[in-house]
Design an enzyme around this catalytic site. Sequence first.
Site, PDB file in Angstrom:
ATOM      1  N   TYR A  55       0.846  -1.186   0.000  1.00 21.61           N
ATOM      2  CA  TYR A  55       0.000   0.000   0.000  1.00 21.61           C
ATOM      3  C   TYR A  55       0.889   1.245   0.000  1.00 21.61           C
ATOM      4  O   TYR A  55       1.619   1.505   0.952  1.00 21.61           O
ATOM      5  CB  TYR A  55      -0.911   0.034   1.225  1.00 21.61           C
ATOM      6  CG  TYR A  55      -1.979  -1.041   1.267  1.00 21.61           C
ATOM      7  CD1 TYR A  55      -2.343  -1.750   0.127  1.00 21.61           C
ATOM      8  CD2 TYR A  55      -2.633  -1.334   2.454  1.00 21.61           C
ATOM      9  CE1 TYR A  55      -3.318  -2.731   0.175  1.00 21.61           C
ATOM     10  CE2 TYR A  55      -3.625  -2.315   2.509  1.00 21.61           C
ATOM     11  CZ  TYR A  55      -3.958  -3.009   1.361  1.00 21.61           C
ATOM     12  OH  TYR A  55      -4.935  -3.981   1.411  1.00 21.61           O
ATOM     13  N   SER A  56       0.826   1.972  -1.100  1.00 18.16           N
ATOM     14  CA  SER A  56       1.683   3.154  -1.303  1.00 18.16           C
ATOM     15  C   SER A  56       3.151   2.805  -1.080  1.00 18.16           C
ATOM     16  O   SER A  56       3.922   3.588  -0.515  1.00 18.16           O
ATOM     17  CB  SER A  56       1.250   4.302  -0.383  1.00 18.16           C
ATOM     18  OG  SER A  56      -0.042   4.748  -0.711  1.00 18.16           O
TER      19      SER A  56
END
Length: 339
Positions: A55-56
Amino acid sequence: MQYRTLGRTGVQVSSLALGAMNFGRIGRTTQDEATALVDAALEAGINLIDTADMYSAGESEEMVGKAIAGRRDDIVLATKAGLPMGDEPNHRGSSRRWLVTELDNSLRRLGVDHVDLYQIHRWDPATSDEETLSALTDLQRAGKIRSFGSSTFPAYRVVQAQWAAREHRLSRYVTEQPSYSILQRGIERDVLPVTEEYGLGVLVWSPLASGWLSGAIRAGREITTSRSTLMPERFDVTIPANRARLEAVEQLAKLADEAGLTMIQLALGFVTAHPAVTSALIGPRTLDHLRTQLAAADTVLSADVLDAIDAIVAPGTDLAAHEKHDTPPALLDPSLRRR
């Protein structure tokens, strides 16, 4: 807030859990905003936070780590690994080589010495169950993870992994994290019966169907949600599957109104009503989003409302079958089903 036992682990978790996918670049969320979301979620009684390494590109884990500093012991902390972390071909998957390395990376980003639940983000067809389970068992014995689970595994892979754990005398997956919503009910046919059979905890993601069930998408309105900007094809109502979703949403909105509920309460109340489901993962970008979702924490749908939902979207039905994430690879790649 309701609390439920996570599978057979004995751990009590909230029926709504905070998903941190929107922390960082994906959701354009700053550290201060992420911390405020964590603060408000914990104050409301949420005790499970779920993130992932990709995630990111690790930023979500870093933000979660900073947000929970000083109160780690009160939180059931979950993360995931397996999806690509860059272009290097071995920086992905569920091999021992990668999991041992990437768990250390996740622990460093989170600023903790262990996670409560470590999940394999997707089934990795290149790696045997024995290889993955033996690595996870060793990491568990080393105290770096308390339990481990799978995410978005096809039902037959959930069964196969349980068999492999027994065959090789290894620890087993204790949870599964599938996609589930009123509009995507396919897991009721296969995955949920299997998780009930093996006593797995179930943490469902996308209970609002990427915003379709948020109340923001209605007939005659321009669709301007953040997801529609990122994935416009999933919201193009000229596509038959999306038209079917919009028609269902209109009927569900009428049902919610008659029952005195918001669409979000209807959607979250539906998934948490299933006896196989432990928690629904909510992924707010803002405090306003979080507050509207927390309003569903104590929602209990009547049998009449649940029956009406069944009449709109039949049990076991996926209105957008092409968006399923647990489809066997051979159904997606012709070369795998032809000589």
